[in-house]
Design a protein around this motif. Structure first.
Motif, PDB file in Angstrom:
ATOM      1  N   GLU A  79       0.836  -1.205   0.000  1.00  0.00           N
ATOM      2  CA  GLU A  79       0.000   0.000   0.000  1.00  0.00           C
ATOM      3  C   GLU A  79       0.863   1.244   0.000  1.00  0.00           C
ATOM      4  O   GLU A  79       2.010   1.230   0.458  1.00  0.00           O
ATOM      5  CB  GLU A  79      -0.935   0.016   1.215  1.00  0.00           C
ATOM      6  CG  GLU A  79      -0.228   0.091   2.561  1.00  0.00           C
ATOM      7  CD  GLU A  79      -1.208   0.161   3.725  1.00  0.00           C
ATOM      8  OE1 GLU A  79      -2.110   1.009   3.684  1.00  0.00           O
ATOM      9  OE2 GLU A  79      -1.069  -0.641   4.670  1.00  0.00           O
ATOM     10  N   THR A  80       0.305   2.315  -0.533  1.00  0.00           N
ATOM     11  CA  THR A  80       0.996   3.597  -0.531  1.00  0.00           C
ATOM     12  C   THR A  80       0.001   4.691  -0.905  1.00  0.00           C
ATOM     13  O   THR A  80      -1.132   4.421  -1.314  1.00  0.00           O
ATOM     14  CB  THR A  80       2.181   3.589  -1.516  1.00  0.00           C
ATOM     15  OG1 THR A  80       2.970   4.760  -1.309  1.00  0.00           O
ATOM     16  CG2 THR A  80       1.716   3.564  -2.973  1.00  0.00           C
ATOM     17  N   TRP A  81       0.434   5.937  -0.744  1.00  0.00           N
ATOM     18  CA  TRP A  81      -0.303   7.097  -1.229  1.00  0.00           C
ATOM     19  C   TRP A  81       0.389   7.618  -2.484  1.00  0.00           C
ATOM     20  O   TRP A  81       1.620   7.723  -2.526  1.00  0.00           O
ATOM     21  CB  TRP A  81      -0.322   8.200  -0.173  1.00  0.00           C
ATOM     22  CG  TRP A  81      -1.245   7.949   0.983  1.00  0.00           C
ATOM     23  CD1 TRP A  81      -0.949   7.315   2.143  1.00  0.00           C
ATOM     24  CD2 TRP A  81      -2.620   8.364   1.072  1.00  0.00           C
ATOM     25  NE1 TRP A  81      -2.044   7.286   2.963  1.00  0.00           N
ATOM     26  CE2 TRP A  81      -3.089   7.932   2.341  1.00  0.00           C
ATOM     27  CE3 TRP A  81      -3.491   9.042   0.238  1.00  0.00           C
ATOM     28  CZ2 TRP A  81      -4.384   8.163   2.773  1.00  0.00           C
ATOM     29  CZ3 TRP A  81      -4.787   9.281   0.668  1.00  0.00           C
ATOM     30  CH2 TRP A  81      -5.231   8.841   1.916  1.00  0.00           C
ATOM     31  N   HIS A 140      -5.060   6.806  -1.982  1.00  0.00           N
ATOM     32  CA  HIS A 140      -4.480   5.649  -1.314  1.00  0.00           C
ATOM     33  C   HIS A 140      -4.753   4.419  -2.170  1.00  0.00           C
ATOM     34  O   HIS A 140      -5.891   4.175  -2.585  1.00  0.00           O
ATOM     35  CB  HIS A 140      -5.097   5.453   0.078  1.00  0.00           C
ATOM     36  CG  HIS A 140      -4.516   4.297   0.837  1.00  0.00           C
ATOM     37  ND1 HIS A 140      -5.029   3.017   0.754  1.00  0.00           N
ATOM     38  CD2 HIS A 140      -3.459   4.226   1.683  1.00  0.00           C
ATOM     39  CE1 HIS A 140      -4.324   2.211   1.521  1.00  0.00           C
ATOM     40  NE2 HIS A 140      -3.366   2.912   2.101  1.00  0.00           N
ATOM     41  N   ASP A 155      -8.505   4.193  -2.771  1.00  0.00           N
ATOM     42  CA  ASP A 155      -9.124   5.029  -1.736  1.00  0.00           C
ATOM     43  C   ASP A 155     -10.058   4.216  -0.842  1.00  0.00           C
ATOM     44  O   ASP A 155     -11.149   4.654  -0.470  1.00  0.00           O
ATOM     45  CB  ASP A 155      -9.856   6.213  -2.357  1.00  0.00           C
ATOM     46  CG  ASP A 155      -8.893   7.242  -2.935  1.00  0.00           C
ATOM     47  OD1 ASP A 155      -7.815   7.435  -2.328  1.00  0.00           O
ATOM     48  OD2 ASP A 155      -9.201   7.833  -3.980  1.00  0.00           O
ATOM     49  N   PRO A 204      -9.413   4.923   4.272  1.00  0.00           N
ATOM     50  CA  PRO A 204      -7.958   5.078   4.166  1.00  0.00           C
ATOM     51  C   PRO A 204      -7.368   5.656   5.442  1.00  0.00           C
ATOM     52  O   PRO A 204      -8.032   6.415   6.160  1.00  0.00           O
ATOM     53  CB  PRO A 204      -7.789   6.046   2.985  1.00  0.00           C
ATOM     54  CG  PRO A 204      -9.020   5.844   2.171  1.00  0.00           C
ATOM     55  CD  PRO A 204     -10.113   5.595   3.164  1.00  0.00           C
TER      56      PRO A 204
END
Length: 871
Positions: A79-81, A140, A155, A204
């Motif tokens: 996961e990451t933004w 996200h 998201d 998120p």
């Protein structure tokens, strides 16, 4: 980009608020071992940006690479933004492997070129999300695998599934940005092996991610985005990748307060090294050298929102492998804060009077000046120099042992004020660039903690040449002391409580003016609850008629803890007969009791930071302090736990053990070392609350452990090393406790003889954290409400109306709805039988105590019992 930055900054607002600062917010002694690579020091001091992201410019050389391969063979979460503003026509790779055709599996996480869909390539097949990732905004994204099912989330909303059971590898040459290149910003990348963090739609995260079980990478976060804060792999920056401190997905952007980081090797002969936010990273100074500022890369690499990040430079982060032995370091961090510390730089004018503005918020107690663009001595103003008379006419030099020197060309015979200080031509040469570190002197005007306390004092004293030296009243117990003789040559000694400045000797010191490693004195001073008392006739500390200056910083924290795990831990472990073993606690330990579970006859080991590790007691015995136990509890100089040796009491290879560990904190627990008065009188403490239970033990005499408890009959006591019911004769009805003192009306040998030194451990009830109480047995089961929400992790119980052992239960060994293992504080019995008896059951509010006639039958009808419980 400027518009987007301003929008996000406006949305973030201010996070500082109006809460009073604690000592732990502005000062830290942090000890660490070098690792030869990147190391993040999280000491809680806000120096740099609170949060940020990483900007990628979509070039062939713009990426971050791993030091080692990451393999995900089963369940995982990535996961990451993302803040994507790419218009590139190909895939925009977020995470990938097989960069530049190095061979091996080619795995990728990417954005599809035309649809901006979230893509996952498992080495043979490409899988895409149903929907696209929005551009020019933070989103996200998460990819999980459970079994063979790949799930996409954008998201927090499900965006399709796929099937893949292939082993996923991101090779060491792999990079966060590679192959077809991402353009935009990435924040908070987390790779978790063996865990599906999101199994359905979710909201998120609204706060920065933390390392959880299975975390392989946690990067692109904070003001040190090129570090992996999970410490599992080193990340290398390639190309023009930049940190973007003013863009983040959480709206937490806030400027760091700034400050000074001071690092010294404890085990090697090497210089002191200083970095500060005024001059920036890579620019170091050395207090033991007159040289100007040196540029050094890969040493202190960033100032963070909770500390700083080190590179691999050997002078601050050498590994044991490089040196052949442990490379230990001490770091002291001073954060800018009114009435504590600040910094200022200026350019020399060549004039005799150059007035420099400052924002310390009070008259400085000490000013350290260094010319940074050429060689020059470190010049020190201190309010106590010359006995405090016209100190601005004198100076000391931090880089040597010289006595005070009268010279008006340094501070121009002008006393500093709460807004300015004045330097003369020797601190303001034409063409010179200077920095000053300003330290406050609180004198009843401190603004720290809930009650506006003083935390720093700069003072002086005159020696008397006796082992019964002057007592310095600071109004607080110090954790850090810098001290220098002024009328004769003498070193700049630095002591701190983390490395050790115990009562009774063993004071560990460094010289600010020398490159020497840690060394230890026999006793030079005794720390007291209100300051320190000189205990030597040494000329370096207490020569008759000689004068000395000091700077002292208060022991913290000032605020009570909010979570019991911050101040207490239980660790059950198996012995391995290995010296130097660390028993983890999650915090620096002030009191440890280690008890054998498996070997009858092995008494426990009781040690505390205030006396030092090798000075032991055993609660089943009344003997004096044992001072030759160098292989039992061997160290408190750790940020997390205690060190033990090979003594069978703590670490026999065939034994099992439990360690109960406390940290001193207001309203919860305190420790006081004192000398008896031999008459009625009082002793100070820093519990910050009225103690409800106190354990007293003579140190240099074989005396019983005396226990005061608030619910005993007035004037009565118990013995921690015995099964007796309430006793009289050692504490009288005139014994009293307050939130600052405990008072004796007699000179009993067990607590207050003039020839005896003592230790006292003070305990109190703190809502949600600890409970000192009592109850009357009911002949059945009864719930003891301690005000907790998740039950008690530790319970100590003693019957007071009749004889009984001091029983200890804890959740590590088992507080369960069934038989519970137990140990005694008053006996050296093993944890036998291992199944125990069903004496205690868990309950969210505290615990349930049972009447068990087959066991100890303590809860019999009408029995009186006391207890101490920790959540």
């Amino acid at each position: 980009m400027a518009t987007k930055k301003k929008m996000l900054q406006a949305a973030a607002g201010s996070a500082t608020g109006g809460a009073a600062l604690d000592i732990t917010d502005v000062f830290s002694t942090y000890l660490y071992e070098g690792n030869g690579g990147t190391q993040v020091i999280q000491n809680g001091i806000k120096l740099g940006q609170r949060f940020g992201s990483v900007q990628f410019a979509q070039t062939t050389s713009d990426y971050l690479s791993f030091s080692s391969a990451i393999t995900l063979s089963g369940d995982f979460t990535i996961e990451t933004w993302l803040y994507s503003d790419s218009t590139f026509s190909a895939q925009n790779q977020i995470l990938g492997s097989d960069y530049a055709g190095t061979g091996g599996t080619n795995n990728q996480v990417y954005l599809q070129n035309t649809s901006n869909k979230l893509g996952f390539y498992d080495g043979s097949s490409a899988h895409l999300s149903n929907g696209g990732v929005p551009q020019n905004t933070w989103s996200h994204v998460a990819i999980t695998r459970s079994g063979s099912t790949i799930a996409f989330y954008i998201d927090g909303q499900s965006s399709g599934t796929a099937t893949s059971s292939a082993s996923v590898e991101f090779k060491a040459i792999g990079s966060l940005i590679a192959l077809n290149f991402f353009k935009g910003y990435i924040a908070d990348l987390r790779i978790v092996s063996g865990s599906v963090v999101y199994a359905s739609n979710f909201t998120p995260p609204s706060q920065p991610l933390t390392a959880i079980s299975g975390t392989q990478v946690l990067a692109c976060q904070g003001s040190s985005p090129f570090s992996d804060t999970s410490n599992n792999t080193t990340i290398t920056k390639n190309g023009s990748v930049t940190a973007e401190a003013t863009l983040d997905p959480y709206g937490l952007v806030e400027d760091g307060e700034g400050g000074l980081v001071w690092i010294k090797s404890r085990t090697q002969t090497d210089s002191h090294y200083l970095w500060d936010t005024e001059r920036g990273v890579n620019k170091r100074l050395s207090t033991n050298q007159p040289y100007g500022e040196n540029n050094e890369t890969d040493a202190l690499n960033s100032f963070n929102s909770n500390g700083f990040t080190l590179g691999s430079a050997g002078n601050v982060n050498s590994s044991a492998a490089n040196l052949g032995s442990a490379a230990d370091y001490a770091s002291w961090t001073f954060r800018k804060a009114p009435k504590f510390f600040t910094m200022v730089t200026w350019n020399g004018t060549g004039n005799e009077n150059n007035t420099i503005n400052h924002d310390l918020g009070c008259v400085p107690g000490m000013i350290i000046v260094k010319r940074i663009n050429s060689s020059a001595n470190w010049i020190v103003y201190h309010r106590g120099v010359n006995g405090g008379t016209n100190p601005e006419q004198y100076n000391l030099q931090l880089d040597n042992t010289n006595p005070q020197d009268q010279n008006s060309s340094y501070f121009s015979n002008t006393a500093p004020t709460d807004t300015t200080f004045t330097v003369g031509s020797l601190n303001s040469a034409s063409g010179g660039t200077y920095i000053a570190y300003l330290f406050a002197h609180n004198n009843g005007d401190g603004e720290f903690g809930p009650d506006g306390s003083d935390i720093i004092k700069c003072g002086s004293y005159t020696g008397n040449g006796s082992t019964d030296g002057p007592e310095i009243d600071l109004g607080f117990e110090p954790q850090w002391i810098m001290l220098k003789e002024t009328n004769n040559t003498g070193g700049w000694f630095i002591f701190d409580a983390m490395r050790g400045m115990p009562v009774g000797g063993g004071d560990t010191y460094l010289y600010a003016n020398a490159s020497d490693a840690d060394a230890t004195f026999s006793e030079r001073f005794k720390v007291t609850p209100t300051g320190f008392k000189l205990a030597t006739s040494s000329g370096s500390f207490n020569g008759s008629g000689d004068t000395y200056i000091y700077m002292a910083i208060r022991r913290g924290p000032l605020a009570p803890p909010e979570d019991a795990t911050e101040v207490f831990d239980v660790n059950a472990y198996s012995g391995n007969s290995t010296a130097g073993r660390i028993i983890s606690s999650g915090f620096p330990v002030d009191l440890a009791i280690v008890q054998s579970r498996s070997a009858a006859g092995d008494t426990n080991a009781v040690a505390d930071r205030l006396r030092s590790a090798n000075k032991l007691f055993n609660t089943p015995n009344n003997h004096a302090e044992l001072t030759n136990n160098s292989d039992s509890i061997t160290g408190f100089d750790f940020m997390d736990g205690i060190e033990i040796g090979t003594d069978t009491r703590v670490n026999w290879s065939s034994g099992t053990y439990v360690s109960w560990m406390w940290k001193r904190a207001p309203g919860y627990f305190d420790a006081v070392a004192y000398k008896g008065l031999g008459a009625a009188g009082s002793h100070n403490h820093n519990l910050g609350a009225v103690p409800e239970m106190v354990w007293f033990k003579a140190r240099n005499d074989a005396q019983e452990w005396i226990v005061y408890h608030k619910d005993l009959t007035a004037g009565s006591h118990l013995r921690l090393n015995a099964t007796n019911a309430e006793l009289t004769g050692e504490l009288t009805t005139s014994f009293a406790v307050s939130d600052t003192q405990f008072t004796f009306a007699n000179d009993f040998a067990t607590t207050n003889s003039s020839s005896t030194n003592y230790i006292a451990y003070l305990f109190a009830s703190l809502p949600g954290i600890s409970k000192v109480g009592s109850f009357t047995g009911n002949g059945g089961s009864q719930t003891i409400d301690c005000g907790f929400t998740s039950g008690a992790r530790f319970v100590l119980i003693k019957r007071t109306s009749a004889t009984s052992n001091w029983l200890v239960f804890d959740t590590e060994r088992g507080i369960v709805s069934g038989n519970d293992p137990y140990l005694f504080l008053d006996a050296s019995d093993s944890e036998s039988p291992y199944g125990g008896f069903d004496e205690i059951d868990p309950h969210p509010s505290g615990f349930t105590f049972n009447y068990n006639p087959a066991g100890f039958a303590l809860n019999g009808s009408g029995s009186e019992l006391i207890f101490y419980a920790i959540a």
